[in-house]
Structures are given as structure tokens and as C-alpha cells.
Design a protein around this motif. Structure first.
Motif, PDB file in Angstrom:
ATOM      1  N   SER A  96       0.868  -1.185   0.000  1.00  0.00           N
ATOM      2  CA  SER A  96       0.000   0.000   0.000  1.00  0.00           C
ATOM      3  C   SER A  96       0.900   1.228   0.000  1.00  0.00           C
ATOM      4  CB  SER A  96      -0.932  -0.002   1.215  1.00  0.00           C
ATOM      5  OG  SER A  96      -0.194  -0.021   2.416  1.00  0.00           O
ATOM      6  N   SER A  97       0.303   2.387  -0.240  1.00  0.00           N
ATOM      7  CA  SER A  97       1.107   3.607  -0.307  1.00  0.00           C
ATOM      8  C   SER A  97       0.386   4.766   0.367  1.00  0.00           C
ATOM      9  CB  SER A  97       1.420   3.967  -1.762  1.00  0.00           C
ATOM     10  OG  SER A  97       0.227   4.305  -2.458  1.00  0.00           O
ATOM     11  N   ARG A  98       1.154   5.773   0.738  1.00  0.00           N
ATOM     12  CA  ARG A  98       0.611   6.995   1.313  1.00  0.00           C
ATOM     13  C   ARG A  98       1.534   8.152   0.949  1.00  0.00           C
ATOM     14  NH1 ARG A  98       3.494   7.965   6.192  1.00  0.00           N
ATOM     15  NH2 ARG A  98       4.747   6.181   6.839  1.00  0.00           N
ATOM     16  N   GLU A  99       0.957   9.341   0.913  1.00  0.00           N
ATOM     17  CA  GLU A  99       1.733  10.539   0.623  1.00  0.00           C
ATOM     18  C   GLU A  99       2.383  11.052   1.909  1.00  0.00           C
ATOM     19  OE1 GLU A  99       2.411  12.043  -2.296  1.00  0.00           O
ATOM     20  OE2 GLU A  99       1.405  10.357  -3.290  1.00  0.00           O
ATOM     21  N   ASN A 157       7.323  16.518  -1.007  1.00  0.00           N
ATOM     22  CA  ASN A 157       6.310  15.475  -0.904  1.00  0.00           C
ATOM     23  C   ASN A 157       6.735  14.272  -1.718  1.00  0.00           C
ATOM     24  OD1 ASN A 157       3.829  16.968   0.447  1.00  0.00           O
ATOM     25  ND2 ASN A 157       4.679  18.377  -1.056  1.00  0.00           N
ATOM     26  N   TYR A 158       6.522  13.102  -1.169  1.00  0.00           N
ATOM     27  CA  TYR A 158       6.850  11.883  -1.892  1.00  0.00           C
ATOM     28  C   TYR A 158       5.917  10.760  -1.440  1.00  0.00           C
ATOM     29  CZ  TYR A 158       9.446  10.842   2.411  1.00  0.00           C
ATOM     30  OH  TYR A 158       9.799  10.629   3.723  1.00  0.00           O
ATOM     31  N   GLU A 159       5.989   9.646  -2.135  1.00  0.00           N
ATOM     32  CA  GLU A 159       5.134   8.502  -1.844  1.00  0.00           C
ATOM     33  C   GLU A 159       5.909   7.477  -1.025  1.00  0.00           C
ATOM     34  OE1 GLU A 159       1.765   5.911  -4.314  1.00  0.00           O
ATOM     35  OE2 GLU A 159       3.464   6.808  -5.366  1.00  0.00           O
ATOM     36  N   PHE A 161       5.823   3.636   0.665  1.00  0.00           N
ATOM     37  CA  PHE A 161       5.165   2.347   0.462  1.00  0.00           C
ATOM     38  C   PHE A 161       5.321   1.465   1.697  1.00  0.00           C
ATOM     39  CE2 PHE A 161       6.256   3.947  -3.714  1.00  0.00           C
ATOM     40  CZ  PHE A 161       5.098   3.715  -4.436  1.00  0.00           C
ATOM     41  N   GLU A 186       8.628  -0.381   5.425  1.00  0.00           N
ATOM     42  CA  GLU A 186       8.278   0.864   4.756  1.00  0.00           C
ATOM     43  C   GLU A 186       9.484   1.400   3.999  1.00  0.00           C
ATOM     44  OE1 GLU A 186       6.630   3.879   7.252  1.00  0.00           O
ATOM     45  OE2 GLU A 186       4.589   3.147   6.919  1.00  0.00           O
ATOM     46  N   ARG A 188      10.768   3.761   0.031  1.00  0.00           N
ATOM     47  CA  ARG A 188      10.438   4.461  -1.196  1.00  0.00           C
ATOM     48  C   ARG A 188      10.286   3.506  -2.381  1.00  0.00           C
ATOM     49  NH1 ARG A 188      12.150   9.891  -1.119  1.00  0.00           N
ATOM     50  NH2 ARG A 188      11.332  10.026  -3.241  1.00  0.00           N
ATOM     51  N   GLY A 190       8.557   1.013  -4.531  1.00  0.00           N
ATOM     52  CA  GLY A 190       7.168   0.609  -4.685  1.00  0.00           C
ATOM     53  C   GLY A 190       6.964  -0.623  -5.536  1.00  0.00           C
TER      54      GLY A 190
END
Length: 224
Positions: A96-99, A157-159, A161, A186, A188, A190
């Protein structure tokens, strides 16, 4: 007041690296395992408990191969589907991912070329012509903004994972679980296929280990 520019730059770099999980040089995983592993278990033959859909899933079969390789290192023996086996292995996984928003201190010289709104001189007014950037009394803390070499916040800002893997090992006959492990990581990266070898290795660190003990496993990325 004298500003220690190197100190603030160092703090900014350190903060960034911590947030990016070691500057992406390692895969850091939180591992929690539970077990009721029999001390007298000598037969470590096993099969994977799979559905028809999983058998036809190439990604699933790839991760199955990774788990089989780790189990082989631990003395387990995989048998063909349908053949008698002492154990059954099952697993599931996901991502899953989040900003993420990060505000960090950076050193800024408003006189640098290309810096927005600021230049060696402010416009063509009388102060700009006469005083210039260095001696303009309106520059330092005045209407023209911060002084050269000051610390200002920078937002990025980055995503991020979250990758997870869950593995169960149970008796083939009665289905009693002997080992279950959860791996959460967790970072970077993805692409789950890139990270999965490290999650699998982390899942069997110190196998079977102390039941209920959570620990962090750090594995260096290949080529880093």
C-alpha cells in the motif's frame, strides 16, 4: 548572530536519510513471529497450500520459489503436490502507499541566480541601484525577505510504500499452526518484487526464535 551553515546542512541531510530508511541503502523490516515448534520434529517435509488461482499466478509462484529457497537452507524438504508431507506452508502479501510531507531546514542565499523573487539587486528602484544586495538596509530582515545564508523551511512530498508478508507453517494432518510470522517494511521502493527477497529472508531470521518477540531486521540492498 553567526549562523553555523554546515551544522544546519548536516541536520537536514541526516533527517532526510532517516526518513528515507537509510537513504534507500537497506531494507528495514519489523518482524514478529509466533511459534509452538516441536523440539522433536525431525520430518520437515512440506508442501505449499495453494488454490487453483494462486497456482496460475506467476507473481505468487515467484514468491513461492523464494520461500522454498529459504526453507531449504533451514533443512526443510519440499515434496510434490499430492505427495505425503508433514507440513503445509501458506503465505500472503501486499503493498500500500501513502503521501508523505516533509519540512526540513535548508540554507538559502537569496542572491543566487535563479532563486525566486530575489536577485543580486531588487528591481530598479533607488535602493537597488545604490545599495545593492550586500549593503541594502531593507534586505536584512526587511521588506525584501531573508538575509543571505539564512535557514528557511523547504517542503517536499513523496510517496511512501508499506510492504507486508505473512507466512504460516502448520501440521498437514490436523492444521495446527506451528509457526507464523508477520513482516512489515516501509520505504520508497514501490515494486514489491524488488523488495520481496529481503522480506522473505527477514521472515526466517533466527528461525524459529522466541515466540512473540518483535525485532527489526536490516538487510543491505544488493549492489549498494
Amino acid at each position: 548572530m553567526k549562523i553555523n551553515i554546515k551544522r544546519y546542512l548536516g541536520l537536514g541531510i541526516v533527517a532526510s536519510c532517516l526518513l528515507l530508511s537509510g537513504c534507500a541503502s537497506v531494507i528495514r523490516s519489523n518482524v514478529t513471529a509466533f511459534n509452538e515448534w516441536p523440539a522433536d520434529l525431525t520430518d520437515k517435509s512440506y508442501t505449499f497450500a495453494t488454490t487453483a488461482e494462486q497456482n496460475n499466478d506467476l507473481e505468487y509462484r515467484n514468491y513461492e520459489t523464494l520461500i522454498a529457497a529459504e526453507l531449504q537452507h533451514l533443512g526443510f524438504t519440499q515434496v510434490a503436490n499430492g505427495a505425503p508431507a508433514q507440513l503445509k506452508v501458506s503465505f500472503d502479501y501486499g503493498i500500500s502507499s501513502r503521501e508523505v510531507r516533509v519540512v526540513e531546514p535548508v540554507v538559502v542565499d537569496p542572491g543566487w541566480p535563479g532563486y525566486p523573487f530575489y536577485g543580486p539587486y531588487w528591481g530598479a528602484g533607488p535602493y537597488g541601484r545604490y545599495y545593492g544586495r550586500v549593503y541594502d538596509p531593507l534586505w536584512y530582515g526587511g521588506m525584501y525577505g531573508p538575509a543571505p545564508g539564512v535557514i528557511v523551511p523547504r517542503e517536499s512530498n513523496y510517496e511512501m510504500f508499506t510492504r507486508h508478508l505473512h507466512i504460516d507453517i502448520a501440521h498437514a494432518g490436523n492444521g495446527k499452526k506451528l509457526y507464523e510470522v508477520n513482516v512489515n517494511s516501509e520505504g520508497r521502493i514501490g515494486v514489491l518484487a524488488t523488495v520481496m527477497p529481503y522480506l522473505v529472508r527477514s521472515a526466517f531470521t533466527d528461525f524459529p526464535g522466541q515466540s512473540g518477540l518483535s525485532h527489526v531486521v536490516e538487510l543491505k540492498l544488493d549492489g549498494k
